[in-house]
Each structure stands twice: as structure tokens, then as C-alpha cells.
Design a protein around this motif. Structure first.
Motif, PDB file in Angstrom:
ATOM      1  N   GLY A   1       0.837  -1.235  -0.022  1.00 52.53           N
ATOM      2  CA  GLY A   1       0.160  -0.230  -0.088  1.00 52.53           C
ATOM      3  C   GLY A   1       0.691   1.400   0.057  1.00 52.53           C
ATOM      4  O   GLY A   1       0.348   2.422  -0.152  1.00 52.53           O
ATOM      5  N   PHE A   2       2.214   1.254   0.003  1.00 54.74           N
ATOM      6  CA  PHE A   2       3.106   2.571   0.167  1.00 54.74           C
ATOM      7  C   PHE A   2       3.008   2.696  -1.172  1.00 54.74           C
ATOM      8  O   PHE A   2       3.165   2.338  -2.215  1.00 54.74           O
ATOM      9  N   GLY A   3       2.665   4.378  -1.085  1.00 53.90           N
ATOM     10  CA  GLY A   3       2.756   5.147  -2.137  1.00 53.90           C
ATOM     11  C   GLY A   3       3.735   4.967  -3.350  1.00 53.90           C
ATOM     12  O   GLY A   3       3.554   5.316  -4.551  1.00 53.90           O
ATOM     13  N   LEU A   4       4.857   4.707  -2.914  1.00 52.77           N
ATOM     14  CA  LEU A   4       6.007   4.501  -3.773  1.00 52.77           C
ATOM     15  C   LEU A   4       5.630   3.224  -4.865  1.00 52.77           C
ATOM     16  O   LEU A   4       6.179   3.549  -6.079  1.00 52.77           O
ATOM     17  N   PHE A   5       5.006   2.535  -4.468  1.00 49.24           N
ATOM     18  CA  PHE A   5       4.865   1.267  -5.178  1.00 49.24           C
ATOM     19  C   PHE A   5       3.482   1.504  -5.956  1.00 49.24           C
ATOM     20  O   PHE A   5       3.354   0.904  -7.253  1.00 49.24           O
ATOM     21  N   ARG A   6       2.483   2.398  -5.606  1.00 46.56           N
ATOM     22  CA  ARG A   6       1.248   2.436  -6.398  1.00 46.56           C
ATOM     23  C   ARG A   6       1.634   3.525  -7.472  1.00 46.56           C
ATOM     24  O   ARG A   6       1.161   3.350  -8.438  1.00 46.56           O
ATOM     25  N   GLN A   7       2.427   4.629  -7.264  1.00 46.80           N
ATOM     26  CA  GLN A   7       2.831   5.729  -8.110  1.00 46.80           C
ATOM     27  C   GLN A   7       4.206   5.849  -8.128  1.00 46.80           C
ATOM     28  O   GLN A   7       4.813   6.987  -7.620  1.00 46.80           O
ATOM     29  N   PRO A   8       4.845   5.212  -8.861  1.00 40.53           N
ATOM     30  CA  PRO A   8       6.399   5.212  -8.883  1.00 40.53           C
ATOM     31  C   PRO A   8       7.047   6.389  -9.406  1.00 40.53           C
ATOM     32  O   PRO A   8       8.165   6.801  -9.182  1.00 40.53           O
TER      33      PRO A   8
END
Length: 147
Positions: free
Chosen positions: A101-108
Motif C-alpha cells: 500500500g506504500f505510495g512509492l509502489f502505487r505511483q512510482p
């Protein structure tokens, strides 16, 4: 009176290419620099939410100010180096599976990403903490001499 959301410390990931601005650039610049050039609206909104004394990870793919408009009319925050992680952490390799769920992985592609406190703590643990965090590491005899 209880703590408000505004009082809570936030955690951020500031992403840059080493050829644009490296950790060495940050550290050699007296540890303080203006973090600007953010164009993406969502990343800019994250940057605007940054407050004095929030903590940030400096990731490759503030002094006394919060978000402000610089001379060029663009948004910026000042960031200050407070310590280098004791060990490099490969966020995608080491953390990827456990923090989907970490944003880095959702919107790299975002250059400014909020970091949930539990993810922050996990990354700090994986990196052995950072210099200046008040945690002694190394030989106990040496640590006793420097207390």
C-alpha cells in the motif's frame, strides 16, 4: 488539549536521480538545500503538506521553513540532512512485498511521497537507523568511552 493532525510528525520520501541531486550534493551543501522543481500536482500537494521537523528519506530511482513559493513562483521546501542510513536499503527489493500500500509502489513516478509511520519505522530498522538518531552502534567499550 489533545494532539491535532497538524501537530503529528509526518514522514516523506523525496526521490531524485543522482545526476540531478545526490546525497553527496545534499551533505556537501551544509546539509540544507531548497527542494524544488516538483511539477506533478499530486507531488506538489504532498510538498505543501510538509511541515517543519517532518522527517524525509532521500531516495535515488526543512531548515526553518515549510512550503513556500520561491523567486521563480514555483513551490519549494528547504530540506536539511540529519543523518545517513547506516546501511543502504533497496526499497523495491527488500520492502516491496511487505508494504504493497506504500505510495512509492502505487505511483512510482511521484517525486514526493508520504510515508506511513509503520513503513518509516520498518525502513529505519532495515537500514540500521541513521547517524544522529541517538542510537549507539558498534563496540560497547567504545560506546562507554563516549557517553
Amino acid at each position: 488539549m489533545g494532539k491535532t493532525k497538524r501537530d503529528e510528525k509526518q514522514y516523506w520520501l523525496l526521490k531524485t536521480e543522482p545526476s540531478e541531486w545526490s546525497w553527496e550534493d545534499q551533505a556537501s551543501n551544509g546539509g540544507i538545500s531548497k527542494w524544488d522543481g516538483v511539477k506533478n500536482h499530486q507531488a506538489l500537494n504532498h510538498l505543501k503538506s510538509a511541515r517543519l521537523h517532518d522527517l524525509c528519506f532521500f531516495y535515488h530511482s526543512g531548515t526553518n521553513r515549510e512550503w513556500y513559493e520561491d523567486d521563480a513562483g514555483a513551490g519549494a521546501v528547504d530540506v536539511k540532512a540529519v543523518g545517513e542510513m547506516r546501511r543502504v536499503v533497496d526499497l523495491k527489493g527488500e520492502l516491496g512485498g511487505s508494504c504493497k500500500g506504500f505510495g512509492l509502489f502505487r505511483q512510482p513516478t511521484l517525486s514526493v511521497v508520504p510515508v506511513p509511520e509503520d513503513v518509516w519505522e520498518k525502513i529505519c530498522e532495515m537500514g540500521g537507523g541513521y547517524e544522529g538518531d541517538g542510537v549507539c552502534v558498534g563496540n560497547e567499550e567504545e560506546d562507554d568511552e563516549h557517553v
